[in-house]
Design a protein around this motif. Sequence first.
Motif, mmCIF file in Angstrom:
data_model
loop_
_atom_site.group_PDB
_atom_site.id
_atom_site.type_symbol
_atom_site.label_atom_id
_atom_site.label_comp_id
_atom_site.label_asym_id
_atom_site.label_seq_id
_atom_site.Cartn_x
_atom_site.Cartn_y
_atom_site.Cartn_z
ATOM 1 N N GLN A 268 -7.160 -3.002 1.943
ATOM 2 C CA GLN A 268 -6.469 -3.332 3.214
ATOM 3 C C GLN A 268 -5.485 -2.278 3.461
ATOM 4 N N LEU A 269 -5.024 -1.514 2.310
ATOM 5 C CA LEU A 269 -4.086 -0.441 2.757
ATOM 6 C C LEU A 269 -4.631 0.884 3.290
ATOM 7 N N ALA A 270 -5.969 1.128 3.104
ATOM 8 C CA ALA A 270 -6.857 2.056 3.488
ATOM 9 C C ALA A 270 -7.148 1.846 4.901
ATOM 10 N N ILE A 271 -7.347 0.705 5.460
ATOM 11 C CA ILE A 271 -7.685 0.362 6.761
ATOM 12 C C ILE A 271 -6.420 0.488 7.708
ATOM 13 N N ALA A 272 -5.429 -0.311 7.062
ATOM 14 C CA ALA A 272 -4.004 -0.321 7.708
ATOM 15 C C ALA A 272 -3.634 1.125 8.089
ATOM 16 N N TRP A 273 -4.029 1.969 7.166
ATOM 17 C CA TRP A 273 -3.266 3.459 7.275
ATOM 18 C C TRP A 273 -3.879 4.086 8.478
ATOM 19 N N VAL A 274 -5.154 3.862 8.671
ATOM 20 C CA VAL A 274 -6.060 4.681 9.954
ATOM 21 C C VAL A 274 -5.420 4.115 11.134
ATOM 22 N N LEU A 275 -5.341 2.486 10.975
ATOM 23 C CA LEU A 275 -4.823 1.981 12.260
ATOM 24 C C LEU A 275 -3.207 2.292 12.591
ATOM 25 N N GLN A 276 -2.575 2.960 11.764
ATOM 26 C CA GLN A 276 -1.246 3.460 12.247
ATOM 27 C C GLN A 276 -1.146 4.766 13.013
ATOM 28 N N ASN A 277 -2.409 5.365 13.298
ATOM 29 C CA ASN A 277 -2.442 6.478 14.190
ATOM 30 C C ASN A 277 -2.673 5.665 15.684
ATOM 31 N N PRO A 278 -1.898 6.211 16.708
ATOM 32 C CA PRO A 278 -2.044 5.452 17.902
ATOM 33 C C PRO A 278 -3.260 5.965 18.589
ATOM 34 N N ASN A 279 -3.808 6.991 18.295
ATOM 35 C CA ASN A 279 -4.954 7.305 18.813
ATOM 36 C C ASN A 279 -6.329 6.551 18.458
ATOM 37 N N VAL A 280 -6.235 5.811 17.474
ATOM 38 C CA VAL A 280 -7.336 5.256 16.855
ATOM 39 C C VAL A 280 -7.479 3.934 17.354
ATOM 40 N N ALA A 281 -8.413 3.322 18.061
ATOM 41 C CA ALA A 281 -8.438 2.004 18.659
ATOM 42 C C ALA A 281 -9.052 1.038 17.821
ATOM 43 N N ALA A 282 -10.060 1.638 16.756
ATOM 44 C CA ALA A 282 -10.694 0.705 15.915
ATOM 45 C C ALA A 282 -11.136 1.334 14.753
ATOM 46 N N ALA A 283 -10.995 0.672 13.442
ATOM 47 C CA ALA A 283 -11.728 1.070 12.051
ATOM 48 C C ALA A 283 -13.000 0.273 11.829
ATOM 49 N N LEU A 284 -14.075 1.138 11.634
ATOM 50 C CA LEU A 284 -15.351 0.561 11.432
ATOM 51 C C LEU A 284 -15.599 0.003 10.021
ATOM 52 N N VAL A 285 -15.757 -1.154 9.651
ATOM 53 C CA VAL A 285 -16.040 -1.698 8.423
ATOM 54 C C VAL A 285 -17.504 -2.335 8.166
ATOM 55 N N GLY A 286 -17.781 -2.113 7.107
ATOM 56 C CA GLY A 286 -19.224 -3.070 6.884
ATOM 57 C C GLY A 286 -19.079 -3.866 5.835
ATOM 58 N N ALA A 287 -19.942 -4.677 5.524
ATOM 59 C CA ALA A 287 -20.218 -5.499 4.484
ATOM 60 C C ALA A 287 -21.515 -6.125 3.993
ATOM 61 N N SER A 288 -21.746 -6.171 2.990
ATOM 62 C CA SER A 288 -23.021 -6.836 2.438
ATOM 63 C C SER A 288 -23.034 -8.241 2.101
ATOM 64 N N THR A 296 -10.920 -7.778 4.209
ATOM 65 C CA THR A 296 -10.744 -6.626 5.161
ATOM 66 C C THR A 296 -9.892 -6.836 6.264
ATOM 67 N N VAL A 297 -10.246 -8.086 7.074
ATOM 68 C CA VAL A 297 -9.600 -8.384 8.287
ATOM 69 C C VAL A 297 -7.949 -8.661 8.300
ATOM 70 N N LYS A 298 -7.389 -8.841 6.827
ATOM 71 C CA LYS A 298 -5.956 -8.841 6.708
ATOM 72 C C LYS A 298 -5.200 -7.705 6.954
ATOM 73 N N ALA A 299 -6.133 -6.528 7.273
ATOM 74 C CA ALA A 299 -5.322 -5.085 7.568
ATOM 75 C C ALA A 299 -4.745 -5.262 8.920
ATOM 76 N N SER A 300 -5.671 -6.065 9.726
ATOM 77 C CA SER A 300 -5.318 -6.019 11.280
ATOM 78 C C SER A 300 -3.438 -6.460 11.360
ATOM 79 N N GLY A 301 -3.030 -5.645 12.430
ATOM 80 C CA GLY A 301 -1.677 -6.088 12.786
ATOM 81 C C GLY A 301 -0.634 -5.718 11.560
ATOM 82 N N VAL A 302 -1.173 -4.953 10.176
ATOM 83 C CA VAL A 302 -0.306 -4.471 9.343
ATOM 84 C C VAL A 302 0.616 -3.274 10.022
ATOM 85 N N THR A 303 2.091 -3.058 9.763
ATOM 86 C CA THR A 303 2.642 -1.980 10.060
ATOM 87 C C THR A 303 3.081 -1.237 8.637
ATOM 88 N N LEU A 304 2.661 -0.057 8.435
ATOM 89 C CA LEU A 304 3.276 0.479 7.091
ATOM 90 C C LEU A 304 4.656 1.368 7.248
#
Length: 337
Positions: A268-288, A296-304
């Motif tokens: 969650q920390l890793a995904i939230a970090w890339v989403l702090q960049n305002p030029n990033v519209a989306a973080a791609l994640v995969g899952a098996s 993973t989805v709990k990183a959405s909306g997080v402000t660091l």
Amino acid sequence: MVNHRYLGNSGLKVSEITYGNWVTHGSQVDDSAAIATVHAAQDAGITTFDTADTYANTAAEAVLGKAIAGQRRASLEIFTKVYFPTGPGGPNDTGLSRKHIFESIDGSLSRLGTDYVDLYQAHRFDYETPLEETMQAFADVVRAGKALYIGVSEWTAEQLRAGHALATDLGFQLISNQPQYSMLWRVIEGKVVPTSEELGISQIVWSPMAQGVLSGKYLPGQPVPEGSRATDEKSGANFIKGFLRDEVLEAVQRLKPVADAAGLTMPQLAIAWVLQNPNVAAALVGASRPEQLADTVKASGVTLDADTLAAIDQALSGVVFDDPSHTDGVSPKTRLV
């Protein structure tokens, strides 16, 4: 639920956590598990799905097509890509020529079971095809209604500028770039992001967890976990090698108390970090497996906050890749056949 953001200078909204099926569908997991994971992503609020014709040599697109069959198309944003070899690998089965783009979009639409994709992306820059030919072909794909928007992947700042200028002249929108980006791999920050901000282009970033290294499961001085991406020579093993040095893994372990203090898991920390960049519209994640997405989805909306961001930089000091020139060598200088 997952938040949505505008993609580039367009009216298209995408889920800020986007499901990508690079190393899973048609390869690592069977079709039934892959389809169940897509449905779990949707249940979690993910509406945007990214694939490519080259993934598992077209099989990944076919699996995604099965997963979305019968659903309301307007409720989904479907992305795919063209460039890398597909089929038997003939001389025109790769690149961004008009011939390959036209044949590839029709193949992708057939496998995905849809009349159009929301975003059609140049998977790399093609040094062997005139850029004017490539962008004219994309313009015609858009005018034919087979793609709504055009994006690229791993283009340099100079290539983005040239492509954007041609797109503008031809009357369509170049709205996105899909680069690698994570706490450990920040090479786009120096040139690509400032240029993209100027041009109205968003980043859709892949590997926000640095191929899983930022999950913390790879330990310094220890063998890589059995069954992990680092052991899969058919998918991510080659990409992860550069992060498996002990000094990098030791630095990643220093992120654990930072994540704990923020009330987040390491992924969650890793995904939230890339989403702090305002030029990033989306973080791609995969899952098996479907259950992987629940975390993973709990990183959405997080402000660091500023202290957390500073603690991350301190923990990773000395091991971050940030040289902008790394982008220059991503696209092959000659087509792969």
